[in-house]
Scaffold this motif. Structure first.
Motif, PDB file in Angstrom:
ATOM      1  N   ILE A  24       0.010   4.497  -0.970  1.00 16.70           N
ATOM      2  CA  ILE A  24      -0.686   4.787   0.293  1.00 16.70           C
ATOM      3  C   ILE A  24       0.035   4.096   1.446  1.00 16.70           C
ATOM      4  O   ILE A  24       0.262   4.696   2.506  1.00 16.70           O
ATOM      5  N   ASN A  25       0.426   2.839   1.236  1.00 19.03           N
ATOM      6  CA  ASN A  25       1.145   2.100   2.279  1.00 19.03           C
ATOM      7  C   ASN A  25       2.505   2.731   2.571  1.00 19.03           C
ATOM      8  O   ASN A  25       2.931   2.791   3.729  1.00 19.03           O
ATOM      9  N   ALA A  26       3.190   3.203   1.541  1.00 13.13           N
ATOM     10  CA  ALA A  26       4.489   3.858   1.733  1.00 13.13           C
ATOM     11  C   ALA A  26       4.328   5.150   2.533  1.00 13.13           C
ATOM     12  O   ALA A  26       5.135   5.435   3.434  1.00 13.13           O
ATOM     13  N   PHE A  27       3.291   5.931   2.234  1.00 13.97           N
ATOM     14  CA  PHE A  27       3.043   7.144   3.017  1.00 13.97           C
ATOM     15  C   PHE A  27       2.685   6.794   4.458  1.00 13.97           C
ATOM     16  O   PHE A  27       3.135   7.458   5.397  1.00 13.97           O
ATOM     17  N   ALA A  28       1.887   5.746   4.657  1.00  9.78           N
ATOM     18  CA  ALA A  28       1.513   5.332   6.010  1.00  9.78           C
ATOM     19  C   ALA A  28       2.751   4.968   6.827  1.00  9.78           C
ATOM     20  O   ALA A  28       2.834   5.273   8.021  1.00  9.78           O
ATOM     21  N   ALA A  29       3.741   4.324   6.188  1.00 14.20           N
ATOM     22  CA  ALA A  29       4.984   3.974   6.876  1.00 14.20           C
ATOM     23  C   ALA A  29       5.741   5.221   7.325  1.00 14.20           C
ATOM     24  O   ALA A  29       6.532   5.174   8.267  1.00 14.20           O
ATOM     25  N   LEU A  30       5.483   6.351   6.672  1.00 11.01           N
ATOM     26  CA  LEU A  30       6.087   7.627   7.058  1.00 11.01           C
ATOM     27  C   LEU A  30       5.219   8.399   8.051  1.00 11.01           C
ATOM     28  O   LEU A  30       5.559   9.517   8.446  1.00 11.01           O
ATOM     29  N   GLY A  31       4.055   7.818   8.403  1.00  7.95           N
ATOM     30  CA  GLY A  31       3.146   8.478   9.338  1.00  7.95           C
ATOM     31  C   GLY A  31       2.121   9.377   8.681  1.00  7.95           C
ATOM     32  O   GLY A  31       1.396  10.093   9.363  1.00  7.95           O
ATOM     33  N   ILE A  32       2.059   9.362   7.355  1.00  8.23           N
ATOM     34  CA  ILE A  32       1.071  10.168   6.642  1.00  8.23           C
ATOM     35  C   ILE A  32      -0.114   9.265   6.328  1.00  8.23           C
ATOM     36  O   ILE A  32      -0.016   8.371   5.486  1.00  8.23           O
ATOM     37  N   VAL A  33      -1.207   9.496   7.035  1.00  6.24           N
ATOM     38  CA  VAL A  33      -2.382   8.634   6.941  1.00  6.24           C
ATOM     39  C   VAL A  33      -3.605   9.473   6.589  1.00  6.24           C
ATOM     40  O   VAL A  33      -3.507  10.667   6.358  1.00  6.24           O
ATOM     41  N   GLY A  34      -4.751   8.810   6.552  1.00  8.71           N
ATOM     42  CA  GLY A  34      -6.003   9.527   6.340  1.00  8.71           C
ATOM     43  C   GLY A  34      -6.462   9.561   4.903  1.00  8.71           C
ATOM     44  O   GLY A  34      -7.407  10.275   4.583  1.00  8.71           O
ATOM     45  N   PHE A  35      -5.800   8.802   4.024  1.00 13.56           N
ATOM     46  CA  PHE A  35      -6.281   8.746   2.651  1.00 13.56           C
ATOM     47  C   PHE A  35      -7.641   8.049   2.648  1.00 13.56           C
ATOM     48  O   PHE A  35      -7.763   6.927   3.128  1.00 13.56           O
ATOM     49  N   PRO A  36      -8.674   8.704   2.105  1.00 19.78           N
ATOM     50  CA  PRO A  36      -9.967   8.033   2.011  1.00 19.78           C
ATOM     51  C   PRO A  36      -9.927   6.930   0.949  1.00 19.78           C
ATOM     52  O   PRO A  36      -8.935   6.793   0.227  1.00 19.78           O
ATOM     53  N   LYS A  37     -11.005   6.206   0.869  1.00 22.12           N
ATOM     54  CA  LYS A  37     -11.118   5.129  -0.114  1.00 22.12           C
ATOM     55  C   LYS A  37     -10.737   5.651  -1.506  1.00 22.12           C
ATOM     56  O   LYS A  37     -11.156   6.737  -1.910  1.00 22.12           O
ATOM     57  N   VAL A  38      -9.964   4.851  -2.218  1.00 23.52           N
ATOM     58  CA  VAL A  38      -9.566   5.198  -3.577  1.00 23.52           C
ATOM     59  C   VAL A  38     -10.814   5.207  -4.459  1.00 23.52           C
ATOM     60  O   VAL A  38     -11.644   4.294  -4.390  1.00 23.52           O
ATOM     61  N   ARG A 155     -15.805  25.057   1.749  1.00 22.80           N
ATOM     62  CA  ARG A 155     -16.403  24.236   2.815  1.00 22.80           C
ATOM     63  C   ARG A 155     -15.850  22.817   2.775  1.00 22.80           C
ATOM     64  O   ARG A 155     -15.528  22.234   3.817  1.00 22.80           O
ATOM     65  N   ALA A 156     -15.722  22.243   1.587  1.00 21.70           N
ATOM     66  CA  ALA A 156     -15.175  20.885   1.444  1.00 21.70           C
ATOM     67  C   ALA A 156     -13.723  20.826   1.931  1.00 21.70           C
ATOM     68  O   ALA A 156     -13.318  19.861   2.589  1.00 21.70           O
ATOM     69  N   ILE A 157     -12.947  21.845   1.618  1.00 18.73           N
ATOM     70  CA  ILE A 157     -11.546  21.897   2.058  1.00 18.73           C
ATOM     71  C   ILE A 157     -11.474  21.920   3.580  1.00 18.73           C
ATOM     72  O   ILE A 157     -10.697  21.171   4.185  1.00 18.73           O
ATOM     73  N   GLU A 158     -12.279  22.759   4.208  1.00 14.71           N
ATOM     74  CA  GLU A 158     -12.279  22.835   5.671  1.00 14.71           C
ATOM     75  C   GLU A 158     -12.628  21.483   6.289  1.00 14.71           C
ATOM     76  O   GLU A 158     -12.000  21.060   7.264  1.00 14.71           O
ATOM     77  N   GLN A 159     -13.622  20.794   5.721  1.00 14.85           N
ATOM     78  CA  GLN A 159     -14.009  19.478   6.236  1.00 14.85           C
ATOM     79  C   GLN A 159     -12.877  18.471   6.081  1.00 14.85           C
ATOM     80  O   GLN A 159     -12.589  17.702   7.007  1.00 14.85           O
ATOM     81  N   MET A 160     -12.223  18.461   4.922  1.00 14.54           N
ATOM     82  CA  MET A 160     -11.122  17.521   4.691  1.00 14.54           C
ATOM     83  C   MET A 160      -9.953  17.814   5.626  1.00 14.54           C
ATOM     84  O   MET A 160      -9.339  16.879   6.159  1.00 14.54           O
ATOM     85  N   GLU A 161      -9.642  19.083   5.839  1.00 13.92           N
ATOM     86  CA  GLU A 161      -8.544  19.438   6.739  1.00 13.92           C
ATOM     87  C   GLU A 161      -8.850  18.980   8.166  1.00 13.92           C
ATOM     88  O   GLU A 161      -7.995  18.393   8.824  1.00 13.92           O
ATOM     89  N   ARG A 162     -10.060  19.236   8.634  1.00 10.14           N
ATOM     90  CA  ARG A 162     -10.445  18.818   9.985  1.00 10.14           C
ATOM     91  C   ARG A 162     -10.384  17.306  10.137  1.00 10.14           C
ATOM     92  O   ARG A 162      -9.855  16.785  11.118  1.00 10.14           O
ATOM     93  N   LYS A 163     -10.937  16.603   9.161  1.00  8.04           N
ATOM     94  CA  LYS A 163     -10.962  15.137   9.230  1.00  8.04           C
ATOM     95  C   LYS A 163      -9.550  14.559   9.217  1.00  8.04           C
ATOM     96  O   LYS A 163      -9.215  13.695  10.035  1.00  8.04           O
ATOM     97  N   SER A 164      -8.714  15.041   8.334  1.00  9.74           N
ATOM     98  CA  SER A 164      -7.349  14.519   8.244  1.00  9.74           C
ATOM     99  C   SER A 164      -6.551  14.841   9.492  1.00  9.74           C
ATOM    100  O   SER A 164      -5.794  14.010   9.981  1.00  9.74           O
ATOM    101  N   LYS A 165      -6.718  16.043  10.050  1.00 11.84           N
ATOM    102  CA  LYS A 165      -6.003  16.402  11.273  1.00 11.84           C
ATOM    103  C   LYS A 165      -6.407  15.492  12.419  1.00 11.84           C
ATOM    104  O   LYS A 165      -5.563  15.055  13.197  1.00 11.84           O
ATOM    105  N   SER A 166      -7.707  15.182  12.536  1.00  9.30           N
ATOM    106  CA  SER A 166      -8.158  14.322  13.629  1.00  9.30           C
ATOM    107  C   SER A 166      -7.629  12.898  13.464  1.00  9.30           C
ATOM    108  O   SER A 166      -7.326  12.227  14.445  1.00  9.30           O
ATOM    109  N   LEU A 167      -7.481  12.417  12.236  1.00  9.58           N
ATOM    110  CA  LEU A 167      -6.935  11.083  12.009  1.00  9.58           C
ATOM    111  C   LEU A 167      -5.454  10.999  12.333  1.00  9.58           C
ATOM    112  O   LEU A 167      -4.948   9.940  12.699  1.00  9.58           O
ATOM    113  N   GLN A 168      -4.748  12.120  12.188  1.00  5.27           N
ATOM    114  CA  GLN A 168      -3.307  12.106  12.413  1.00  5.27           C
ATOM    115  C   GLN A 168      -2.923  12.414  13.862  1.00  5.27           C
ATOM    116  O   GLN A 168      -1.769  12.335  14.211  1.00  5.27           O
ATOM    117  N   GLU A 169      -3.909  12.764  14.685  1.00  6.26           N
ATOM    118  CA  GLU A 169      -3.610  13.074  16.094  1.00  6.26           C
ATOM    119  C   GLU A 169      -3.527  11.822  16.922  1.00  6.26           C
ATOM    120  O   GLU A 169      -4.027  10.811  16.698  1.00  6.26           O
TER     121      GLU A 169
END
Length: 169
Positions: A24-38, A155-169
């Motif tokens: 998760i930290n390695a992805f964050a260093a690349l700018g890929i964030v938004g992983f929910p709690k493990v 519906r769950a996919i749409e929610q996850m996509e929206r949430k992740s997009k907002s975190l990466q903006e």
């Protein structure tokens, strides 16, 4: 017979890793964030099979959306395709890619995969999706997951996509 096996939407890449938090930290260093709690997932709670038998295994998992879903899995205990992958590749790596379809197409697509000689490694029957994992290592270098998405799953996919997009903006 139709030559097209998979005409669904590419949905996910899954890394099986020895240390999910470091990844998760390695992805964050690349700018890929938004992983929910493990989360700790018990395979038997999902009726997950491995080579035809329900497995007694646990894994840590999380996923985020970054144009496609990125799933991370760290096997913790028991036998599973994830455990076997990490045994062969202790550094971790891409274990499977996934294609998604409406759930009503699941049987047709998975039957077609079996008819083509791909071995079914694992199955999951979850409220948001039916999932089948096929041994396509010789063809693609990874396992191929077929996901039959239920209405609740879309519906769950749409929610996850929206949430992740907002975190990466």
């Amino acid at each position: 017979m139709n030559d097209i096996i998979i005409a669904g939407e590419f949905a996910q890449t899954c890394w099986v890793v020895p240390d999910i938090h470091a990844t998760i930290n390695a992805f964050a260093a690349l700018g890929i964030v938004g992983f929910p709690k493990v989360e700790t997932v018990r395979a038997q709670d999902l009726h997950m099979t491995y080579r035809g038998k329900v497995v007694d295994a646990e894994m840590l998992t999380t996923q985020t959306y970054s144009g496609t879903f990125i799933e991370l899995v760290q096997p913790v205990s028991g036998q599973s395709m994830f455990h076997d992958f990490l045994t062969k590749h202790p550094e971790g790596g891409i274990q499977h890619t996934a294609f998604r379809f409406p759930v009503h197409e699941f049987e047709k697509i998975t039957s077609n995969m079996r008819d083509r000689g791909y071995e079914l490694l694992s199955e999951v029957d979850h409220p948001i999706a039916r999932m089948a994992f096929f041994d396509t290592y010789k063809t693609f270098g990874t396992v191929t997951e077929i996901m039959g998405i239920t209405p609740e799953g879309w519906r769950a996919i749409e929610q996850m996509e929206r949430k992740s997009k907002s975190l990466q903006e």
